[in-house]
Design a protein around this motif. Structure first.
Motif, PDB file in Angstrom:
ATOM      1  N   THR A 123       1.063  -0.993  -0.266  1.00  0.00           N
ATOM      2  CA  THR A 123      -0.376   0.000  -0.359  1.00  0.00           C
ATOM      3  C   THR A 123       0.836   1.495   0.400  1.00  0.00           C
ATOM      4  O   THR A 123       2.157   1.517   0.992  1.00  0.00           O
ATOM      5  CB  THR A 123      -0.874   0.577   1.058  1.00  0.00           C
ATOM      6  N   ASN A 124       0.921   1.948  -0.848  1.00  0.00           N
ATOM      7  CA  ASN A 124       1.210   4.116  -0.702  1.00  0.00           C
ATOM      8  C   ASN A 124       0.594   4.239  -0.481  1.00  0.00           C
ATOM      9  O   ASN A 124      -0.284   4.683   0.194  1.00  0.00           O
ATOM     10  CB  ASN A 124       1.241   4.071  -2.291  1.00  0.00           C
ATOM     11  N   PRO A 125       1.336   4.657   1.214  1.00  0.00           N
ATOM     12  CA  PRO A 125       0.701   5.591   2.291  1.00  0.00           C
ATOM     13  C   PRO A 125      -0.064   6.821   1.360  1.00  0.00           C
ATOM     14  O   PRO A 125      -0.661   7.847   2.185  1.00  0.00           O
ATOM     15  CB  PRO A 125       2.262   5.716   2.758  1.00  0.00           C
ATOM     16  N   PHE A 126       0.342   7.136   0.631  1.00  0.00           N
ATOM     17  CA  PHE A 126      -0.155   8.712  -0.249  1.00  0.00           C
ATOM     18  C   PHE A 126      -0.749   8.629  -0.945  1.00  0.00           C
ATOM     19  O   PHE A 126      -1.938   9.551  -1.208  1.00  0.00           O
ATOM     20  CB  PHE A 126       1.077   9.292  -0.453  1.00  0.00           C
ATOM     21  N   LYS A 127      -1.831   7.036  -1.342  1.00  0.00           N
ATOM     22  CA  LYS A 127      -3.155   6.879  -1.783  1.00  0.00           C
ATOM     23  C   LYS A 127      -4.176   5.982  -0.757  1.00  0.00           C
ATOM     24  O   LYS A 127      -5.115   6.164  -1.220  1.00  0.00           O
ATOM     25  CB  LYS A 127      -2.456   6.278  -2.979  1.00  0.00           C
ATOM     26  N   ARG A 128      -3.795   5.547  -0.069  1.00  0.00           N
ATOM     27  CA  ARG A 128      -4.533   5.317   1.338  1.00  0.00           C
ATOM     28  C   ARG A 128      -5.881   6.138   1.587  1.00  0.00           C
ATOM     29  O   ARG A 128      -6.879   5.159   1.502  1.00  0.00           O
ATOM     30  CB  ARG A 128      -4.284   5.226   2.932  1.00  0.00           C
ATOM     31  N   TYR A 130      -6.786   7.374  -1.288  1.00  0.00           N
ATOM     32  CA  TYR A 130      -7.586   8.034  -2.553  1.00  0.00           C
ATOM     33  C   TYR A 130      -7.729   6.992  -3.363  1.00  0.00           C
ATOM     34  O   TYR A 130      -8.376   7.315  -4.495  1.00  0.00           O
ATOM     35  CB  TYR A 130      -6.684   9.071  -3.069  1.00  0.00           C
TER      36      TYR A 130
ATOM     37  N   ALA B   9       8.530   4.889   3.143  1.00  0.00           N
ATOM     38  CA  ALA B   9       8.019   6.163   3.095  1.00  0.00           C
ATOM     39  C   ALA B   9       6.715   6.583   4.373  1.00  0.00           C
ATOM     40  O   ALA B   9       6.985   5.154   5.152  1.00  0.00           O
ATOM     41  CB  ALA B   9       7.244   5.946   1.648  1.00  0.00           C
ATOM     42  N   TYR B  10       7.226   7.598   4.359  1.00  0.00           N
ATOM     43  CA  TYR B  10       5.322   8.137   5.324  1.00  0.00           C
ATOM     44  C   TYR B  10       4.944   9.260   5.216  1.00  0.00           C
ATOM     45  O   TYR B  10       5.729  10.338   5.110  1.00  0.00           O
ATOM     46  CB  TYR B  10       5.548   7.950   6.718  1.00  0.00           C
ATOM     47  N   GLU B  11       3.775   9.140   5.550  1.00  0.00           N
ATOM     48  CA  GLU B  11       2.852  10.281   5.516  1.00  0.00           C
ATOM     49  C   GLU B  11       2.822  10.719   7.073  1.00  0.00           C
ATOM     50  O   GLU B  11       1.912   9.813   7.808  1.00  0.00           O
ATOM     51  CB  GLU B  11       1.615   9.500   4.709  1.00  0.00           C
ATOM     52  N   ASP B  14      -0.182  12.519  10.566  1.00  0.00           N
ATOM     53  CA  ASP B  14      -0.707  11.548  11.898  1.00  0.00           C
ATOM     54  C   ASP B  14       1.192  11.394  12.778  1.00  0.00           C
ATOM     55  O   ASP B  14       0.672  10.807  13.600  1.00  0.00           O
ATOM     56  CB  ASP B  14      -1.302  10.866  12.030  1.00  0.00           C
ATOM     57  N   HIS B  59       6.452  14.382   5.500  1.00  0.00           N
ATOM     58  CA  HIS B  59       6.472  13.226   4.599  1.00  0.00           C
ATOM     59  C   HIS B  59       7.898  12.818   4.404  1.00  0.00           C
ATOM     60  O   HIS B  59       8.597  14.251   3.762  1.00  0.00           O
ATOM     61  CB  HIS B  59       5.676  13.243   3.276  1.00  0.00           C
ATOM     62  N   ALA B  60       7.572  11.603   3.804  1.00  0.00           N
ATOM     63  CA  ALA B  60       9.537  10.825   3.303  1.00  0.00           C
ATOM     64  C   ALA B  60       8.982  10.199   2.325  1.00  0.00           C
ATOM     65  O   ALA B  60       7.958   9.665   2.567  1.00  0.00           O
ATOM     66  CB  ALA B  60       9.665  10.839   4.217  1.00  0.00           C
ATOM     67  N   LEU B  61       9.222   9.933   1.056  1.00  0.00           N
ATOM     68  CA  LEU B  61       9.757   9.431  -0.244  1.00  0.00           C
ATOM     69  C   LEU B  61      10.281   8.167   0.433  1.00  0.00           C
ATOM     70  O   LEU B  61       9.728   6.978  -0.683  1.00  0.00           O
ATOM     71  CB  LEU B  61       8.919   9.742  -1.013  1.00  0.00           C
ATOM     72  N   ASP B  89       0.555   4.209   7.041  1.00  0.00           N
ATOM     73  CA  ASP B  89       1.192   5.588   6.572  1.00  0.00           C
ATOM     74  C   ASP B  89       2.501   5.548   6.673  1.00  0.00           C
ATOM     75  O   ASP B  89       2.939   5.878   6.203  1.00  0.00           O
ATOM     76  CB  ASP B  89       0.420   6.575   7.337  1.00  0.00           C
ATOM     77  N   ILE B  90       2.984   4.242   6.445  1.00  0.00           N
ATOM     78  CA  ILE B  90       4.285   3.683   6.451  1.00  0.00           C
ATOM     79  C   ILE B  90       4.020   2.427   5.355  1.00  0.00           C
ATOM     80  O   ILE B  90       3.614   1.771   5.484  1.00  0.00           O
ATOM     81  CB  ILE B  90       4.403   3.125   7.668  1.00  0.00           C
ATOM     82  N   ARG B 116       6.167  21.368  -1.785  1.00  0.00           N
ATOM     83  CA  ARG B 116       5.318  21.238  -3.094  1.00  0.00           C
ATOM     84  C   ARG B 116       4.261  22.305  -2.699  1.00  0.00           C
ATOM     85  O   ARG B 116       3.563  22.786  -0.897  1.00  0.00           O
ATOM     86  CB  ARG B 116       4.417  19.582  -3.197  1.00  0.00           C
ATOM     87  N   ARG B 129      -3.553  18.271   2.706  1.00  0.00           N
ATOM     88  CA  ARG B 129      -2.009  17.346   3.588  1.00  0.00           C
ATOM     89  C   ARG B 129      -0.825  16.743   3.258  1.00  0.00           C
ATOM     90  O   ARG B 129      -0.099  16.738   3.604  1.00  0.00           O
ATOM     91  CB  ARG B 129      -2.251  15.452   3.896  1.00  0.00           C
ATOM     92  N   TYR B 130      -0.648  16.490   2.060  1.00  0.00           N
ATOM     93  CA  TYR B 130       0.153  17.365   0.828  1.00  0.00           C
ATOM     94  C   TYR B 130       0.970  18.202   0.030  1.00  0.00           C
ATOM     95  O   TYR B 130       1.548  18.099  -0.664  1.00  0.00           O
ATOM     96  CB  TYR B 130      -0.196  16.291  -0.596  1.00  0.00           C
ATOM     97  N   TYR B 243       8.521  17.171   1.852  1.00  0.00           N
ATOM     98  CA  TYR B 243       8.877  15.935   1.841  1.00  0.00           C
ATOM     99  C   TYR B 243      10.448  15.595   1.693  1.00  0.00           C
ATOM    100  O   TYR B 243      10.948  15.364   0.487  1.00  0.00           O
ATOM    101  CB  TYR B 243       8.489  14.938   0.399  1.00  0.00           C
ATOM    102  N   HIS B 261       5.960   7.377  -5.493  1.00  0.00           N
ATOM    103  CA  HIS B 261       5.017   7.556  -3.963  1.00  0.00           C
ATOM    104  C   HIS B 261       3.947   9.245  -4.257  1.00  0.00           C
ATOM    105  O   HIS B 261       3.817   9.593  -4.021  1.00  0.00           O
ATOM    106  CB  HIS B 261       5.708   7.551  -2.769  1.00  0.00           C
TER     107      HIS B 261
END
Lengths: 265, 265
Positions: A123-128, A130, B9-11, B14, B59-61, B89-90, B116, B129-130, B243, B261
Motif C-alpha cells: 500500500t502506498n501511504p500517500f494513496k491510502r 484516495y 516512505a511515510y505520510e 498523523d 512526509h518522506a518518499l 501510512d508507512i 510542494r 495534507r500534501y 518531503y 510515491h
C-alpha cells in the motif's frame, strides 16, 4: 428569493457521507450551516438540496446542489464567502444563479463516476485515502471488453446493495471505460450513466476486478444482468477509491468531465 | 548480528515527527516496535537508527535507517514481514543487508528535499495534507534565479530555526531548483545538499516564495547569507508541503531521486 446552484468538491474520508444526519459530520450538514450563516440565519432556515447522496468515505470532484437565498448576492460573493468559511476538505468550485425552478436532483441528465485502483505489492501511504489497493495483476484489456457489456439500458438488480431504496432497477449506462494509468501504477474505471443506485459503481467495479483477475469469464456481466441477483455479484470495492466526477444537466457537454482536482492526467 | 538498511516512505500527517518520543506516535517508534516483534522481542531490544529526523507533519518518499537483527533473515522476508504489519501510512520500500559498520546517519553523503506549493484561489481538498497552499501568483523564474544564490558552501544561520542543535551552521547545497508543474497548478522546490538543519528547507522555501511575490529583491538570499540572522528570514512554510525525497550514501547516483510515491510526473 433567488435560487443558486453550487458545484463543490470534497474529500470524503472524514465525512459520514453526503446526506445530512443528526450528530454526524456530513457534507450537506456543513454546507447547510455555512449557507445559513451567510444569510444571517434566516427563519425558516435555508434548505440545501443535493444532486444525490454519496456514501461515507466517497469523494466528489464536482458534486452539485441548489438552495434559495433570502436576498440577492453576486455569485462570486457567495463563492468567496463560502470558501472562506469552508473546512479544508470541502471546496466550492462554482456558484451560479439559476432559474427559480432549477432542481439539482430532478434535472440531472447524467452522472460520471471514477474508481481508482492502486496496483503494486504494498500500500502506498500517500494513496491510502484516495484509492483502493489491489496488489494482484489485472488484465485491463479483458476488463475493458467486459465493461462494454454494461452499456445501454438494463435492469441492474444484480449490482444494487441490499439497503437501496425500492423502485425500478433499470438504468442506462452511456459509457464505461477501463484504462491503465501506467505512470501512477493505477487502473481507472469510469462510468457515465443516467443514474446509479446504492453501491452500484462499487459493485460493478468489483465484478470488473474479478474479471481482470481471471476469476470470472469475460462476459459474466451479460449473465449477471440476466439473473438479477445481488448474491451473484458478491463483492463491493471500498469507498475510498470512488469519486463522483461530474453531475450533468441539460445543455452540459457530456465529453467534459471535472478533472481539476485529480492529481493525475 | 547482521545489520540491515531499510528504506521507507511515510505520510507524516498523523505522526508526531520521526524521532521516538514517549507517549507519542512517531515513525521511529512504530518501526522499532514492529522490528522487535519480528525478532520475537529479544533482550536487549533492537534499536533503530534513522538517517535523521523529520518534523511532525513532514512526509518522506524514501527515508532510511539501520538496525542489527539477532538472526539471519532474507532481506525479502523482512520486507514482506514488516510491510504486512505496517500501518497504512508507512511503507517499507527496500531492505538490504549491509556491512557491519554501515551507519544510516553518519554515512549520509547528501539529502534531497522536495517542497510542494499548491496554487489556485482556494484550497484543493485533495491536497490539504500534501501541499502548502499559496493563492498569490509566484514568479517562478525569479525564484529559480534566487535559488542559485543558495548553491555552494555557506553559513546558513539566517535559515535555521531557534530550536536547532548547537554547532556549525555551515552546509553545502549542491542543487536548488524551482519549477512550475502547470498540469497540477503547483510550484515545486527541490533542494539537494550535504545536510539540512532544523526547519532550514521550510525557511529557504518561505524566502523564495517572498521573492516570487516581489516582496524581497531577487538577490536577497546573498544578503541573508551575509547577515546570519534568523529574524531577517522571517517566515517558515508549513510542514505538510515538505518531503524527504532521498537519502544518499557513497556510491548512490545523485541524479536518481525517489519519485515512485509522488502522484506526479
Amino acid at each position: 428569493m433567488p435560487r443558486y446552484k453550487i458545484t463543490f468538491a470534497y474529500e470524503g474520508t472524514d465525512f459520514a457521507g453526503f446526506q445530512r444526519q443528526p450528530h454526524q459530520r456530513t457534507v450537506e450538514g456543513v454546507l447547510t450551516k455555512l449557507i445559513n450563516i451567510m444569510a444571517k440565519n434566516p427563519e425558516p432556515a435555508i434548505v440545501v438540496y443535493g444532486s444525490g447522496r454519496t456514501d461515507a468515505g466517497v469523494h466528489a470532484l464536482a458534486q452539485t446542489a441548489h438552495f434559495d437565498f433570502p436576498f440577492q448576492l453576486a455569485a462570486t460573493s457567495l463563492l468567496k464567502g463560502l470558501n472562506s468559511m469552508c473546512p479544508l476538505d470541502i471546496e466550492i468550485i462554482a456558484v451560479a444563479k439559476v432559474a427559480a425552478d432549477f432542481q439539482a436532483r430532478y434535472d440531472v441528465t447524467g452522472k460520471r463516476y471514477l474508481y481508482r485502483i492502486a496496483q503494486g505489492e504494498f500500500t502506498n501511504p500517500f494513496k491510502r485515502r484516495y484509492t483502493a489497493h489491489w496488489r494482484f495483476p489485472l488484465d485491463v484489456q479483458k476488463m475493458q471488453q467486459a465493461a462494454t457489456d454494461l452499456l445501454g439500458r438494463h435492469d441492474f438488480s444484480s449490482f444494487v446493495a441490499a439497503g437501496a431504496k425500492p423502485g425500478s432497477r433499470v438504468r442506462t449506462i452511456f459509457s464505461a471505460t477501463v484504462r491503465e494509468d501506467c505512470a501512477h501504477d493505477e487502473v481507472h474505471l469510469s462510468f457515465y450513466g443516467d443514474g446509479f443506485m446504492y453501491n452500484q459503481v462499487r459493485i460493478m467495479a468489483a465484478v470488473l476486478v474479478e474479471i481482470g483477475m481471471g476469476k470470472r469469464p469475460v462476459h459474466d456481466i451479460e449473465r449477471l444482468l440476466q439473473v438479477r441477483n445481488r448474491q451473484e455479484a458478491r463483492l463491493t470495492l471500498p469507498a475510498q477509491g470512488l469519486y463522483l466526477e461530474r453531475v450533468y444537466y441539460p445543455g452540459d457537454d457530456p465529453q467534459h468531465s471535472q478533472k481539476k482536482h485529480r492529481d493525475l492526467d
